[in-house]
Design a protein around this motif. Structure first.
Motif, PDB file in Angstrom:
ATOM      1  N   UNK A  32       0.779  -1.162  -0.210  1.00  0.00           N
ATOM      2  CA  UNK A  32      -0.376   0.180   0.347  1.00  0.00           C
ATOM      3  C   UNK A  32       0.750   1.026  -0.034  1.00  0.00           C
ATOM      4  N   UNK A  33       1.664   1.374   0.760  1.00  0.00           N
ATOM      5  CA  UNK A  33       2.684   2.501   0.859  1.00  0.00           C
ATOM      6  C   UNK A  33       3.338   2.485  -0.243  1.00  0.00           C
ATOM      7  N   UNK A  34       4.308   1.496  -1.056  1.00  0.00           N
ATOM      8  CA  UNK A  34       4.423   1.470  -2.029  1.00  0.00           C
ATOM      9  C   UNK A  34       3.386   2.165  -3.589  1.00  0.00           C
ATOM     10  N   UNK A  35       2.309   1.776  -3.507  1.00  0.00           N
ATOM     11  CA  UNK A  35       1.839   1.943  -4.137  1.00  0.00           C
ATOM     12  C   UNK A  35       1.096   3.442  -4.584  1.00  0.00           C
ATOM     13  N   UNK A  36       1.334   4.597  -3.195  1.00  0.00           N
ATOM     14  CA  UNK A  36       0.474   5.344  -2.592  1.00  0.00           C
ATOM     15  C   UNK A  36       2.034   6.509  -3.175  1.00  0.00           C
ATOM     16  N   UNK A  37       2.906   5.707  -3.038  1.00  0.00           N
ATOM     17  CA  UNK A  37       3.978   6.620  -3.601  1.00  0.00           C
ATOM     18  C   UNK A  37       5.286   7.410  -2.553  1.00  0.00           C
ATOM     19  N   UNK A  38       5.215   5.860  -1.053  1.00  0.00           N
ATOM     20  CA  UNK A  38       5.627   5.941  -0.084  1.00  0.00           C
ATOM     21  C   UNK A  38       6.787   5.159  -0.295  1.00  0.00           C
ATOM     22  N   UNK A  39       8.420   5.349  -0.640  1.00  0.00           N
ATOM     23  CA  UNK A  39       9.457   4.436  -0.653  1.00  0.00           C
ATOM     24  C   UNK A  39      10.199   3.587   1.092  1.00  0.00           C
ATOM     25  N   UNK A  40       9.988   4.794   2.016  1.00  0.00           N
ATOM     26  CA  UNK A  40      10.255   4.575   2.938  1.00  0.00           C
ATOM     27  C   UNK A  40       9.216   3.634   3.795  1.00  0.00           C
ATOM     28  N   UNK A  41       9.014   2.567   4.413  1.00  0.00           N
ATOM     29  CA  UNK A  41       7.445   2.931   4.897  1.00  0.00           C
ATOM     30  C   UNK A  41       7.356   2.490   5.917  1.00  0.00           C
ATOM     31  N   UNK A  42       8.753   3.058   6.768  1.00  0.00           N
ATOM     32  CA  UNK A  42       8.910   3.764   8.635  1.00  0.00           C
ATOM     33  C   UNK A  42       8.115   5.186   8.583  1.00  0.00           C
ATOM     34  N   UNK A  43       8.565   5.774   7.117  1.00  0.00           N
ATOM     35  CA  UNK A  43       8.261   7.052   7.565  1.00  0.00           C
ATOM     36  C   UNK A  43       6.629   6.788   7.100  1.00  0.00           C
ATOM     37  N   UNK A  44       5.633   6.052   6.303  1.00  0.00           N
ATOM     38  CA  UNK A  44       4.968   5.834   6.159  1.00  0.00           C
ATOM     39  C   UNK A  44       4.134   6.138   6.843  1.00  0.00           C
TER      40      UNK A  44
END
Length: 62
Positions: A32-44
């Motif tokens: 989900x994080x990657x699909x909306x443009x967040x590559x850093x999962x902890x930041x997401x």
């Protein structure tokens, strides 16, 4: 005028879309994080918790 910046508006759209994806249960948190443009999962995850008051994996379970 609108109470937020352009960046703030886009961030809200992205995090809401991720919430919807997680509610559907078809993707995990990192997907989900990657699909909306967040590559850093902890930041997401931090932003998600700040926005919704729960961690992303809690949304997946409910």
């Amino acid at each position: 005028m609108f109470g937020t910046t352009v960046f703030g508006y886009v961030r809200t759209l992205r995090i809401n879309e991720a919430h919807s994806l997680l509610e559907q249960g078809k993707v995990n948190v990192s997907e989900a994080a990657g699909m909306v443009g967040y590559h850093n999962v902890s930041h997401f995850s931090l932003l998600f918790r700040k926005t919704f008051g729960c961690i992303p994996s809690e949304v997946c379970k409910s």
